[in-house]
Design an enzyme around this catalytic site. Structure first.
Site, short mmCIF file in Angstrom:
data_model
loop_
_atom_site.label_atom_id
_atom_site.label_comp_id
_atom_site.label_asym_id
_atom_site.label_seq_id
_atom_site.Cartn_x
_atom_site.Cartn_y
_atom_site.Cartn_z
N LYS A 180 12.19 -17.52 25.54
CA LYS A 180 13.38 -15.73 25.18
C LYS A 180 14.19 -15.49 26.07
O LYS A 180 13.25 -16.20 27.35
CB LYS A 180 12.11 -15.34 25.23
CG LYS A 180 10.76 -15.57 23.62
CD LYS A 180 12.34 -14.73 22.17
CE LYS A 180 10.83 -15.50 21.06
NZ LYS A 180 11.61 -14.94 19.82
N HIS A 220 8.39 -25.23 14.24
CA HIS A 220 10.24 -25.63 14.13
C HIS A 220 10.18 -26.42 15.17
O HIS A 220 10.74 -27.21 14.64
CB HIS A 220 11.18 -24.41 15.10
CG HIS A 220 10.40 -22.85 13.98
ND1 HIS A 220 9.89 -22.64 12.72
CD2 HIS A 220 10.54 -21.27 14.14
CE1 HIS A 220 10.22 -21.80 12.57
NE2 HIS A 220 9.56 -20.81 13.52
N GLU A 239 17.09 -18.88 22.88
CA GLU A 239 16.66 -17.55 22.65
C GLU A 239 17.21 -16.69 23.79
O GLU A 239 16.72 -16.52 24.59
CB GLU A 239 16.19 -16.37 21.87
CG GLU A 239 15.84 -17.33 20.81
CD GLU A 239 14.64 -16.23 19.77
OE1 GLU A 239 14.93 -15.90 19.23
OE2 GLU A 239 13.61 -17.38 19.99
N LYS A 282 17.55 -24.52 6.86
CA LYS A 282 19.22 -24.53 8.07
C LYS A 282 19.94 -25.68 7.08
O LYS A 282 19.13 -26.79 7.23
CB LYS A 282 18.68 -23.98 9.12
CG LYS A 282 18.04 -23.37 9.28
CD LYS A 282 17.43 -23.19 11.38
CE LYS A 282 17.11 -22.01 11.44
NZ LYS A 282 17.84 -20.88 12.35
N ARG A 300 0.81 -1.73 0.23
CA ARG A 300 0.03 -0.28 0.26
C ARG A 300 0.87 1.60 -0.49
O ARG A 300 0.21 2.32 -0.57
CB ARG A 300 -0.83 0.20 1.89
CG ARG A 300 -1.92 -0.54 0.69
CD ARG A 300 -3.66 -0.18 1.20
NE ARG A 300 -3.21 0.03 2.83
CZ ARG A 300 -4.36 0.03 3.71
NH1 ARG A 300 -5.53 -0.51 3.14
NH2 ARG A 300 -4.81 -0.08 5.10
N HIS A 355 11.03 -21.90 8.06
CA HIS A 355 12.31 -21.36 8.28
C HIS A 355 13.35 -22.09 8.45
O HIS A 355 14.34 -22.51 7.94
CB HIS A 355 12.65 -19.92 7.92
CG HIS A 355 13.07 -20.07 9.54
ND1 HIS A 355 11.96 -19.75 10.26
CD2 HIS A 355 14.29 -19.24 9.96
CE1 HIS A 355 12.67 -19.32 11.62
NE2 HIS A 355 14.12 -19.53 11.36
N LYS A 368 4.45 -18.07 8.25
CA LYS A 368 3.88 -18.17 9.43
C LYS A 368 3.10 -17.12 9.74
O LYS A 368 3.64 -16.00 9.63
CB LYS A 368 4.00 -19.43 9.69
CG LYS A 368 5.71 -18.18 11.21
CD LYS A 368 6.40 -19.37 11.98
CE LYS A 368 6.12 -18.84 13.07
NZ LYS A 368 7.38 -17.51 13.74
N ASP A 382 4.07 -19.94 18.54
CA ASP A 382 5.24 -18.80 17.36
C ASP A 382 6.68 -20.46 17.61
O ASP A 382 7.49 -19.68 16.29
CB ASP A 382 6.11 -17.81 18.91
CG ASP A 382 7.34 -16.98 18.17
OD1 ASP A 382 6.45 -16.80 16.74
OD2 ASP A 382 8.33 -16.97 18.49
C1 BG6 Z 1 10.43 -17.15 14.12
C2 BG6 Z 1 9.78 -16.91 15.43
O1 BG6 Z 1 9.32 -18.42 13.78
O2 BG6 Z 1 12.00 -17.92 14.69
C3 BG6 Z 1 10.89 -15.88 16.35
O3 BG6 Z 1 8.90 -16.49 15.62
C4 BG6 Z 1 12.73 -16.40 16.80
O4 BG6 Z 1 10.03 -15.38 17.90
C5 BG6 Z 1 12.74 -17.17 15.42
O5 BG6 Z 1 12.78 -15.49 17.62
C6 BG6 Z 1 13.89 -18.05 15.78
O6 BG6 Z 1 14.25 -17.81 14.69
P1 BG6 Z 1 15.76 -18.24 14.75
O7 BG6 Z 1 16.46 -18.94 13.22
O8 BG6 Z 1 16.54 -18.04 14.67
O9 BG6 Z 1 16.61 -19.73 15.15
#
Ligand code: BG6
Length: 508
Positions: free
Chosen positions: A346, A246, A222, A188, A47, A184, A154, A241
């Site tokens: 986190k 994942h 993280e 990897k 937009r 994603h 996602k 999340d």
């Molecule tokens: C994302 C989440 O899908 O993956 C994030 O939304 C997270 O919250 C991230 O930080 C982690 O990805 P990676 O590749 O840094 O482990």
């Protein structure tokens, strides 16, 4: 390497962060390695009223900051930027697709891309059902003249019902084989190496089952908090999340049967079988098997770490979980009775994702006079990130008198490979979609199976507020209560930034 066919990559939500930080830098990396077809263009949509020039300027900055490869010269970068185009329109409005269609067709004419289009939905999730339906209204989904593929980011749904509904809505306009659901983690390199470790080595697979594996542990931690993503995270939490996608995917790759071939159908058939074999955690059992936590304020090395509730966009009394630890079982022939423990959060001490296969101890303890021996499991650690590699821990005799045993490490680090380029996850996945290979993308039934497992946990948390959200000081390994989950196996492994540094070089 095989190059993709000519095409246009159409990005919905092109003025957003994902396009700037991940998508265009990854396309540049492909260009840099000469992996893009001659006839190729990126059409950014949004937009925000940007022209081609302003879009290119912004993407130039993104490439300089985030691409894995640094442009060889200004000319090289300029040549790439010329492949980027931008068209502003309101993607919510069906009527505006007529203008977009005209723009896309004239670009197709100009670049001679044979009506091959990939649509990437880098938009808020509320647009996922809307855009494909509007594309279909204008016949932009038909693959009679060139391929049409749809990449969906996602979150794929919010719970089981919304995921089923979204699948249903997408399938009203696109066929399953046109839909690429991105996770994603599968992009990897180290996650793909899990398959190679398992299925290209004669020594691991015979041990990879309930007879020899004591338990499996997966950690994805993280060290940062939610930062500026509080608004999104409030409606998500760690379970949606990280776990639903994942971590369950990593567990599936650990647990799956060998596919007949490495191809989209074989691979994804095996993944879905694992997800369908997850023993459901009933609502009333949630407290026993799942621990949720939320980080509280703390101080690390004199630096104040905010509580989750103090982050921008977070409600002062939020009960959103920033930590989840869970124990579950896979009810199938191979894994019967083997507990799987997963943990993510986190604001934990360090950023690490790893899978640990804990093998059973020897049946008879010859060296039982060593006080640690009874608890010693051989461990195979598959490090996804950082210090990517593989570590095998086993017992060795301490030189000298007696038979004292000590754990030693056999380790491989990707950093030891010379001149090896590790592509980013988005780069690999984009290239695969351009090649029409969906092996590393999630199939609709797998996404639904993962939600089916997670759904009762979400419901229990919603319906039973008495289930505690445990606080943990930012910078620690989550609530103490998560230790009780692993009572049967004594302890979690506390990984360090360095794969083989075990306890010695921990980043705190
Ligand atoms: C994302 C989440 O899908 O993956 C994030 O939304 C997270 O919250 C991230 O930080 C982690 O990805 P990676 O590749 O840094 O482990």
């Amino acid at each position: 390497m095989r190059k993709p066919e000519k095409h246009i990559l159409v990005i919905f939500g092109a003025s957003g962060d994902l396009t700037y930080r991940k998508l265009v830098p990854s396309v540049f990396d492909l260009y840099y390695q000469n992996l893009l077809p001659e006839a190729f263009g990126v059409l950014g949509l949004g937009r925000t009223d940007l022209g081609h020039a302003a879009f290119r300027e912004k993407m130039k900055e993104g490439i300089e900051k985030y691409a894995m490869t640094k442009p060889k010269s200004e000319e090289q970068l300029e040549l790439f930027l010329e492949k980027l185009y931008y068209y502003a329109f309101n993607t919510k409005e069906e009527a505006e697709y007529a203008g977009f269609k005209g723009e896309l067709e004239s670009l197709n004419e100009k670049l001679q891309t044979g009506h091959n289009f990939i649509y990437y939905l880098a938009t808020p999730p509320s647009m996922y059902p809307v855009i494909p339906a509007h594309l279909a209204k204008y016949d932009l989904h038909l693959s009679d003249q060139g391929f049409k593929r749809l990449i969906v980011e996602k979150p794929f749904g919010y719970d089981l019902e919304s995921a089923q509904q979204l699948n249903h809505q997408l399938l009203e306009s696109f066929r399953e084989d046109q839909i690429y659901r991105i996770d994603h983690y599968l992009g990897k390199e180290t996650v793909q190496n899990l398959l190679v470790t398992r299925f290209s080595n004669g020594i691991f697979e015979p041990l990879w089952n309930r007879n020899f594996v004591h338990h499996v542990e997966i950690t994805s931690s993280e060290d940062i908090g939610v930062g500026s993503r509080g608004g999104y995270y409030e409606g998500s939490g760690a379970l949606r999340d990280m776990v639903q996608n994942h971590l369950l995917l990593l567990a599936s790759l650990v647990a799956m049967e060998p596919p007949a071939v490495i191809g989209a159908d074989s691979m994804r058939n095996e993944i879905v079988k694992v997800l369908q074999s997850l023993r459901p955690i009933k609502e009333e059992e949630v407290e026993k098997y799942v621990i949720r936590g939320q980080y509280t304020a703390s101080e690390i090395k004199g630096k104040k770490m905010p509580a989750y509730r103090e982050e921008p966009g977070v409600a002062p009394k939020s009960r959103t979980e920033t930590f989840v630890a869970m124990k579950f079982f896979i009810d199938n022939w191979r894994w019967a009775g083997v507990p799987f423990y997963i943990r993510t959060g986190k604001s934990l001490p360090t950023r690490v994702t790893e899978i640990v296969i804990h093998f059973k101890t020897t049946p008879h303890h010859l060296f039982a006079h060593d006080k640690n021996i009874m608890n010693r499991h051989n461990q195979l650690v598959i490090r996804i990130q950082p210090d990517e590699g593989v570590l095998l821990k086993f017992g060795m005799k301490v030189p000298g008198a007696g038979f004292n045993v000590q754990d030693v490490n056999m380790d491989f680090h990707y950093s030891e490979l010379n001149n090896t380029y590790l592509p980013s996850a988005y780069e690999r996945l984009l290239l695969d979609c351009m090649l029409g290979d969906a092996t590393l993308y999630s199939r609709g039934d797998a996404v639904e199976a993962a939600w089916k497992f997670v759904d009762p946990i979400l419901k229990a948390w919603k319906n039973r507020p008495c289930i505690k959200v445990h606080g943990y000081p930012a910078g620690t390994w989550g609530p103490e209560e998560s230790d009780a989950l692993v009572d049967d196996v004594k302890t979690w492994r506390y990984p360090c930034k360095n794969l083989a540094g075990d306890g010695e070089y921990c980043e705190l």
